[in-house]
Scaffold this motif. Structure first.
Motif, PDB file in Angstrom:
ATOM      1  N   PHE A 116       0.779  -1.207  -0.038  1.00  0.00           N
ATOM      2  CA  PHE A 116       0.019  -0.042  -0.128  1.00  0.00           C
ATOM      3  C   PHE A 116       0.864   1.243   0.008  1.00  0.00           C
ATOM      4  O   PHE A 116       1.855   1.280   0.700  1.00  0.00           O
ATOM      5  N   ALA A 121       0.299  -0.157   4.690  1.00  0.00           N
ATOM      6  CA  ALA A 121      -0.411   1.040   4.220  1.00  0.00           C
ATOM      7  C   ALA A 121       0.348   2.013   4.962  1.00  0.00           C
ATOM      8  O   ALA A 121       0.281   2.137   6.103  1.00  0.00           O
ATOM      9  N   VAL A 129      -7.521  -1.727   8.810  1.00  0.00           N
ATOM     10  CA  VAL A 129      -6.841  -3.092   8.517  1.00  0.00           C
ATOM     11  C   VAL A 129      -6.974  -3.981   9.259  1.00  0.00           C
ATOM     12  O   VAL A 129      -6.983  -4.049  10.398  1.00  0.00           O
ATOM     13  N   ASN A 135      -9.375  -3.652   3.708  1.00  0.00           N
ATOM     14  CA  ASN A 135      -9.003  -2.297   3.958  1.00  0.00           C
ATOM     15  C   ASN A 135     -10.270  -1.539   3.901  1.00  0.00           C
ATOM     16  O   ASN A 135     -10.985  -1.743   3.083  1.00  0.00           O
ATOM     17  N   VAL A 167      -3.260   1.332  -2.847  1.00  0.00           N
ATOM     18  CA  VAL A 167      -2.708   0.037  -2.725  1.00  0.00           C
ATOM     19  C   VAL A 167      -2.170  -0.299  -3.899  1.00  0.00           C
ATOM     20  O   VAL A 167      -2.553  -0.112  -5.051  1.00  0.00           O
TER      21      VAL A 167
END
Length: 571
Positions: free
Chosen positions: A16, A215, A224, A233, A242
């Motif tokens: 991500f 992320a 998450v 997500n 992502v």
């Protein structure tokens, strides 16, 4: 309690990346700052730190002192439009990009928790966490079935770790001189919700990683979760990009921007498409005040929802979570709560396992003191007097009785709020339908504490008959009833002691009413519990006490009456 079940994660490599369209260019040719300061001092001027030169300073000397790398003088030269590494006049404002500053240790603090979350520190020490505990880089945190935890970072960002989750604080640092946060959370199991303060101006970083994905954000609210299908997500605000990194070498990764209100699943087959998160559930305002010990909620059905996640917390931000559960149906129940003020958060879950936007509502529970069981009248009255009776409630100092011509009790016929006994006799009203209810009053902190009313009982006043027809008991039966819902079953127990070790009666019923032959004189205790059609079993109700007095009867067992009623009885 530490989780012991093995952690199984698919070997998926996913990346991500936060959309840096929100970030500022690192080396923009900004105009010289107008700030003034003492030579040798510095101030934070995001996205830079401004340093005021001292005698003999050069760009290479400044780069070595504040970035630990002499070669960074060329970057400082471009940022400040200085062509060579010559001496700099005293007091000159030099812009140093925050990205170049070295890092130092930071920390996080436990600001809310429930249950017994545990930790294992980088040095190998372990134990239970507590409110106010400071944790540092390398600490691993585990929550069990009833454990919840919220951490606060130095910039007021929040990390909420729900039940059955495990995270590692892989990186807890900040930039030297300015304190810009550098945070990395490894999610090993379960879920983590992050509410990140804006990091755009101070060039801070916040990442949530698994062995599958990372992320990175600069200010957003997102969730998450690790599940059987990969990584779920959910972006509530801000934006997260992502990218799948499992592509062949040299092949550009697949990328997808998740904006607010969007979610997706990353699996071994690639980056799932962005889908709309389900809207916040809708719930009637009637559930905001609850007057029975079991908290109950119901939301409007959503055809796209396959389940719901419900949390009960002490605060509107849902930081101090007391309990949570996942339900397949749109009706939810929770036991074990004391009277007080709470907050409920409900999210709908779609078929992919993505949680939608939350509904958060303030809820007041005022279920105590519990109302007594109503005894009489039941259904109809054929007597010269209107007699009310109920069981004795624990710690009661008085009772509040209302009789009305309507079930909403807007048209009151009778109201008594200082009744000391468990019965009341009044004049017979005109023939017709009526409604009554009773509430318990106790003393709490030196003041009267009025509990909720019992469920409404309906009765009809009918013409007086001189002799009760056969089969109606002739006063030789007692009848008890309680609140019920369609399809429920019940277990009712009557005992001669308050501990229910000497049961007089234990009976399972399909109806919310019990009729028994009048027992011998003495003191009895009664309690009941219900089983819902879905198998939910409630705790036993508060124990009620009844006293049966000795009385005179004729040869056929019927009571001997005087002008004041049956001789020697309070019924």
């Amino acid at each position: 309690m530490r989780l012991t079940r093995p952690l199984v994660l698919r070997q998926i490599s996913v990346c991500f990346a936060f959309s840096l369209a929100l970030a500022l260019p690192m080396y923009s040719m900004a105009a010289k700052t107008s700030a003034n300061g003492e030579p040798g001092s510095f101030i934070s001027t995001p996205p830079d730190m401004t340093y005021f030169a001292v005698q003999g300073d050069t760009l290479s000397a400044i780069a070595k002192r504040y970035t630990d790398k002499t070669r960074n003088w060329t970057i400082l030269g471009k940022r400040n439009k200085i062509d060579d590494d010559r001496a700099i006049p005293i007091g000159t404002a030099i812009l140093i990009p925050l990205e170049l500053l070295p890092e130092e240790d930071s920390e996080a603090k436990v600001i809310a928790m429930t249950g017994t979350p545990t930790y294992k520190a980088k040095d190998g020490s372990s134990g239970n966490l507590a409110l106010g505990t400071v944790v540092r880089e390398g600490t691993q945190i585990t929550t069990d079935k009833n454990g919840f935890l919220t951490l606060s970072l130095i910039d007021e960002s929040r990390i909420s770790i729900p039940s059955n989750s495990q995270v590692s604080l892989a990186k807890l640092r900040k930039t030297k001189y300015t304190g810009s946060p550098r945070t990395e959370v490894n999610l090993l199991q379960g879920k983590v919700e992050s509410r990140v303060s804006s990091l755009v101006s101070n060039k801070g970083r916040f990442e949530v990683r698994t062995n599958l994905a990372v992320a990175g954000v600069r200010g957003t609210n997102f969730r998450v979760g690790v599940n059987e299908d990969g990584i779920a997500n959910e972006v509530l605000s801000g934006g997260v990009a992502v990218a799948n990194t499992t592509n062949a070498a040299g092949k550009k990764p697949d990328e997808l921007m998740l904006t607010a209100g969007k979610g997706n699943i990353i699996s071994s087959s690639g980056v799932g498409k962005a889908v709309d998160l389900l809207p916040a559930p809708v719930m009637s305002e009637l559930y905001l005040l609850q007057e029975r010990p079991t908290l109950q909620f119901q939301v409007e059905p959503n055809a796209a929802a396959v389940a719901y996640r419900v949390q009960i917390a002490k605060d509107a931000d849902i930081l101090t979570i007391l309990t949570e559960n996942r339900f397949k149906d749109n009706r939810f129940k929770f036991d074990g709560f004391a009277d007080g003020n709470y907050f409920v958060r409900i999210t709908a879950i779609d078929k992919a396992g993505l949680e939608g936007f939350p509904l958060v509502k303030a809820v007041t529970l005022k279920a105590r003191p519990e109302p007594p069981f109503t005894v009489q009248p039941k259904n109809k009255v054929r007597a010269e007097r209107l007699d009310f009776a109920w069981t004795e409630a624990s710690d009661a100092v008085a009772y509040h009785l209302q009789v009305a011509k309507d079930p909403e009790f807007k048209n009151l016929l009778l109201e008594k709020n200082e009744i000391k006994e468990v019965q009341l006799s009044s004049d017979r009203p005109a023939e017709g339908n009526y409604y009554w209810r009773i509430a318990t009053i106790t003393r709490k902190d030196g003041k009267a504490d009025h509990g909720p009313f019992s469920d409404v009982q309906k009765f009809a006043v009918l013409p007086v008959t001189s002799l009760a027809p056969p089969g109606e008991g002739n006063g030789n039966q007692l009848s008890f009833s309680w609140a019920s819902e369609p399809g429920q079953k019940f277990l009712i127990q009557i005992s001669t002691d308050a501990q229910f070790s000497k049961l007089f009666l234990s009976r399972e019923l399909d109806q919310a009413e019990l009729k028994i032959d009048r027992p011998q004189a003495g003191t009895y205790f009664i309690r009941v519990r219900s089983t819902d059609p879905d198998g939910y079993v409630s705790p036993f109700s508060a124990t009620q006490k009844i006293t049966i007095q000795q009385r005179w009867t004729s040869g056929d067992g019927s009571p001997i009456n005087s002008s004041g009623g049956a001789v020697g009885t309070n019924f």
